[in-house]
Design an enzyme around this catalytic site. Sequence first.
Site, PDB file in Angstrom:
ATOM      1  CG  HIS A  78      -1.968   1.089   1.162  1.00 49.63           C
ATOM      2  ND1 HIS A  78      -3.050   1.145   2.025  1.00 49.63           N
ATOM      3  CD2 HIS A  78      -2.091   2.182   0.358  1.00 49.63           C
ATOM      4  CE1 HIS A  78      -3.789   2.204   1.752  1.00 49.63           C
ATOM      5  NE2 HIS A  78      -3.215   2.862   0.757  1.00 49.63           N
ATOM      6  CD  GLU A 131       0.231   5.271  -1.004  1.00 48.40           C
ATOM      7  OE1 GLU A 131       1.032   5.401  -0.058  1.00 48.40           O
ATOM      8  OE2 GLU A 131      -1.010   5.309  -0.853  1.00 48.40           O
ATOM      9  CG  HIS A 135       2.023   8.685   2.218  1.00 49.28           C
ATOM     10  ND1 HIS A 135       1.571   9.119   3.437  1.00 49.28           N
ATOM     11  CD2 HIS A 135       0.963   8.070   1.617  1.00 49.28           C
ATOM     12  CE1 HIS A 135       0.301   8.769   3.601  1.00 49.28           C
ATOM     13  NE2 HIS A 135      -0.093   8.137   2.499  1.00 49.28           N
TER      14      HIS A 135
END
Length: 256
Positions: A78, A131, A135
């Site tokens: 993930h 992502e 992040h």
Amino acid sequence: MFHCKITVTVFLICLVQFLYIAGTNGDEDYYKQPIKSNDFDVLIFTQHWPQTVCFVWKEGSTLHNCSFPEEHDEWTIHGIWPSQYHKMGPQFCNKSMPFNPAALQPIEQELEEKWIDIECGKTSTSLWRHEWEKHGTCAAVLEPLNSEIKFFRTGLDLLNRYDMKDVLAKANITPGQTYSMTTIFDAINHVLGKRGVLICRKNKNTGESYIFEIRICFEKNMELTNCDGVYGYPTNCDSSVIYPGEVPQRYNVIQA
């Protein structure tokens, strides 16, 4: 509310879970406090179980299809999430580092198997973009993660080293079975020597709890560490947890 058999391990987990629910009223917004910088305490490496991810996705609409890795019993990535203790984030740290799909060309084939977008398809870059922007741009303050290729390659390396399929199998935990939550939680701790986070999703019709994600944590020097104090620790699962061997309902899926 959850139900637990009273053992020392279960009591401690239940106590933390009770405090979490009591403190947040089950609302994730409790943790979404503004973070004024890109400082963080640990990196959370999150793997999810495709069968449960597909179940959750299909709950939204019977028209939703899912894509799986070639080997359907594989866990997939993930993300890698820089996180402060007791908070979510930081997130979206650097708009001057936009996602560039071409940068991932050297590892694209491997990403399509191991960092797959189960909801949008194997060839979709939507998950990778999300992502990286949410992040990766925060993790980029660390030299080993300061570019797209480094960030995503690190994720692949971590999966190879800490694949939850292998971790759970070492404790004789395999898909298609039901286990106590503490059996799974303790297995991660026993095999890795560090405490992780176990996340479940519930079937609203049957009340069954399915393994959804397992999160493990790393110091900024990429040394494995306990996840105590990170968002979601230790678990949101019921006392009994299903590790589904297939998508829990009779949904049609796109075969790899």
